[in-house]
Enzyme design. Structure first.
Site, PDB file in Angstrom:
ATOM      1  N   ASP A  60       0.801  -1.223   0.000  1.00 43.86           N
ATOM      2  CA  ASP A  60       0.000   0.000   0.000  1.00 43.86           C
ATOM      3  C   ASP A  60       0.830   1.268   0.000  1.00 43.86           C
ATOM      4  O   ASP A  60       0.450   2.268  -0.604  1.00 43.86           O
ATOM      5  CB  ASP A  60      -0.965   0.022   1.187  1.00 43.86           C
ATOM      6  CG  ASP A  60      -0.250   0.244   2.513  1.00 43.86           C
ATOM      7  OD1 ASP A  60       0.632  -0.563   2.854  1.00 43.86           O
ATOM      8  OD2 ASP A  60      -0.575   1.234   3.206  1.00 43.86           O
ATOM      9  N   ASP A 111       5.291   0.389   3.599  1.00 48.93           N
ATOM     10  CA  ASP A 111       5.434  -0.871   4.326  1.00 48.93           C
ATOM     11  C   ASP A 111       5.266  -2.045   3.362  1.00 48.93           C
ATOM     12  O   ASP A 111       5.201  -1.872   2.150  1.00 48.93           O
ATOM     13  CB  ASP A 111       4.431  -0.937   5.483  1.00 48.93           C
ATOM     14  CG  ASP A 111       3.000  -0.658   5.012  1.00 48.93           C
ATOM     15  OD1 ASP A 111       2.674  -0.962   3.852  1.00 48.93           O
ATOM     16  OD2 ASP A 111       2.211  -0.124   5.816  1.00 48.93           O
ATOM     17  N   TYR A 133      -6.302   0.836   8.434  1.00 48.93           N
ATOM     18  CA  TYR A 133      -7.311   1.238   7.452  1.00 48.93           C
ATOM     19  C   TYR A 133      -8.698   0.939   7.996  1.00 48.93           C
ATOM     20  O   TYR A 133      -9.421   0.097   7.487  1.00 48.93           O
ATOM     21  CB  TYR A 133      -7.064   0.545   6.105  1.00 48.93           C
ATOM     22  CG  TYR A 133      -5.850   1.071   5.380  1.00 48.93           C
ATOM     23  CD1 TYR A 133      -5.887   2.289   4.715  1.00 48.93           C
ATOM     24  CD2 TYR A 133      -4.654   0.372   5.407  1.00 48.93           C
ATOM     25  CE1 TYR A 133      -4.776   2.792   4.071  1.00 48.93           C
ATOM     26  CE2 TYR A 133      -3.523   0.867   4.759  1.00 48.93           C
ATOM     27  CZ  TYR A 133      -3.603   2.074   4.092  1.00 48.93           C
ATOM     28  OH  TYR A 133      -2.493   2.582   3.458  1.00 48.93           O
ATOM     29  N   GLU A 144       5.460   9.769   3.670  1.00 51.35           N
ATOM     30  CA  GLU A 144       5.075   8.457   3.144  1.00 51.35           C
ATOM     31  C   GLU A 144       4.219   8.642   1.899  1.00 51.35           C
ATOM     32  O   GLU A 144       3.466   9.614   1.772  1.00 51.35           O
ATOM     33  CB  GLU A 144       4.328   7.633   4.193  1.00 51.35           C
ATOM     34  CG  GLU A 144       4.146   6.175   3.775  1.00 51.35           C
ATOM     35  CD  GLU A 144       3.754   5.268   4.931  1.00 51.35           C
ATOM     36  OE1 GLU A 144       3.949   4.048   4.800  1.00 51.35           O
ATOM     37  OE2 GLU A 144       3.265   5.762   5.958  1.00 51.35           O
TER      38      GLU A 144
END
Length: 522
Positions: A93, A96, A245, A492
């Site tokens: 995603d 990570d 999430y 990120e």
């Protein structure tokens, strides 16, 4: 403050000093242009190419011969094996190494919608083939993850063990457990979003690969029925996803979203009936929002419903779809600052600002919706959206979307591009495991779980590998940005930042030309 050239020369490193001077001069020139109100001229075609390229850095599984991001290698080759199913492939995603189903499915839906709206422009830019390959990398995985009509594997790996380690994906030692949805463990939001992704992608491949398109549509219909019949939030069935999430909006928006896409893909009135008959009960005509994301789909549903209405396909449901359209208009008015009470906050530099963590995800997805809705209005010869603070013409809506894109690409007070690898100044320390550790290709020496945190994570300076095309979280509410690997809220870069950006970049790369058709032979 900005150091003087004399102080740089005093470092006794004239070559470095000269290089720094060039960067500072370019930044100053960009800032002058920005302050003058003209912004800078952006190369949308280059940005489009890079936005798609980033997706290749996020691939899991056996990489294809066409792989262009050379610092990545095969990874996650045992995924699903313990469950007796092949779950190799798909996308990580963000920075990570977990395969989270909900953001991955939204990424594929938005890549597909980008191609459906602006495939002709992508072909003109020479990027359509790359976009289709990026979509298929996701849908191939979803086919594997849906081995039975009422079974969907929604996650591989878990955030807790993954975040404990800082390792390259090629040598993960973290858990690769697969988490499953079924009638006893429902997940209507995740299954609904995956159904939407498969339906949208089936439209993308309808001409070039009809057999594959039919396969995707079959999976989409089954997943929608599963999502609707066995209702529940996926993060209740897969609790390890909740911290990362969480489905805050619930699953009603995904059920409406999936129905809208299945109507687009099949022209079956059953799905339009579902969209209309559940409009009130599921919030489709009740939610007024200017936020569109992997979690909250209402604005996307409302724009799709408005498009169906504008195309004259609403039939007996025209009155209900008109109420959907009113909510789509709210999205436009609030984004452009013409709504009043619901206006989206902006930074001093003019960027839409929703929240501190990864704000640019809302800017890229919102810009795409504005562009797509603007073009739908123009195609239907609608003069304007009528907002409380005055009308917003299709041209004005598109111009505002462009302003947000330009800000991201460098037309901002910091003269910083928030797309890695684009422009003169861009983030060098993206919060990303693979990019921040020396490439497995060049040095396959094992990097242990905690060693990555001890050696590579705190390392000062640029990442060893360029995360080309990645759109990072972006600046704060005052246009400030700290390029630091540890500043994950700003540095990120998730896949769902890029997916909608592909479409709006293709639209802008084409200038005034509007051709929504996907060219024959794709």
């Amino acid at each position: 403050g900005i150091p003087s050239f004399a102080s740089l020369m005093a470092l006794n490193q004239p070559a470095i000093a000269m290089g720094l001077l060039v960067v500072l001069v370019l930044a100053a020139m960009a800032q002058v242009a920005y302050c003058a109100g003209g912004g800078t001229t952006q190369n949308y075609r280059e940005a489009l190419a890079k936005s798609i390229l980033f997706l290749e850095a996020q691939r899991s599984g056996v990489l294809p011969a066409s792989q262009r991001v050379g610092w990545r290698s095969n990874s996650g080759l045992q995924d699903g094996k313990a469950n007796g199913v092949d779950l190799t492939g798909g996308y990580y995603d963000a920075g990570d190494n977990v395969k989270f189903g909900l953001p991955m499915a939204f990424t594929v839906t938005m890549m597909s919608w980008s191609v459906l709206e602006y495939g002709g422009q992508m072909q003109a830019a020479g990027e359509l083939g790359n976009a289709l390959e990026a979509i298929k990398w996701g849908t191939d995985y979803f086919v594997k993850a849906h081995p039975e009509p009422s079974v969907l594997y929604g996650e591989v790996g878990d955030g807790d063990t993954d975040h404990f380690c800082w390792q390259r994906p090629e040598e993960m030692t973290t858990s690769r457990q697969a988490y499953r949805l079924d009638p006893q463990r429902p997940g209507s939001d995740l299954a609904g979003e995956t159904a939407a992704a498969m339906a949208a992608a089936s439209l993308v491949f309808r001409r070039s690969n009809p057999g594959y398109a039919n396969l995707l549509l079959q999976h989409s219909k089954q997943m929608f029925d599963f999502a609707d019949k066995f209702r529940g939030r996926y993060d209740a069935s897969i609790p390890v996803a909740r911290k990362y999430y969480q489905s805050v909006s619930g699953y009603s928006d995904e059920l409406l979203w999936a129905a809208a896409w299945l109507f687009q893909a099949t022209d079956d009135r059953r799905y339009l009936d579902y969209l209309a008959n559940n409009a009130d009960a599921m919030g489709g005509t009740g939610w007024s929002t200017a936020m569109f994301s992997w979690d909250i789909k209402y604005a996307g549903v409302q724009v799709l419903a408005a498009k169906i209405l504008l195309q004259g396909r609403a039939g007996a449901h025209a009155a209900v779809l008109q109420r959907y359209r009113q909510k789509a208009d709210f999205f436009v008015c609030a984004s452009l600052g013409k709504q009043g009470y619901g206006n989206v906050k902006r930074t001093p530099g003019g960027l839409l600002y929703h929240m501190q963590w990864n704000n640019l995800q809302y800017v890229t997805s919102g810009s795409f919706l504005l562009a797509a809705y603007s073009d739908s209005l123009a195609a239907a010869r609608q003069a304007a959206v009528w907002c409380p603070a005055g009308p917003a013409s299709p041209a004005q809506i598109m111009a505002f979307a462009k302003s947000q894109v330009d800000y991201i690409l460098g037309s901002n007070p910091r003269a910083t591009s928030y797309m890695v690898g684009y422009g003169f100044i861009y983030p060098l320390e993206a919060h990303h495991r693979g990019a921040s550790i020396v490439s497995f290709q060049s040095n396959p020496s094992f990097v242990a779980c905690k060693a990555g945190y001890a050696i590579w994570y705190p390392r000062k300076g640029s990442n060893p590998n360029l995360l080309d095309g990645a759109i990072v979280g972006g600046p704060d509410e005052n246009d400030n940005f700290v390029d630091d690997r540890n500043n994950y809220q700003q540095t990120e870069a998730p896949t769902y930042n890029n997916a909608p950006f592909m479409g709006v970049l293709a639209r802008l790369a084409a200038g005034g030309r509007l051709d929504r058709s996907i060219p024959d032979g794709t």
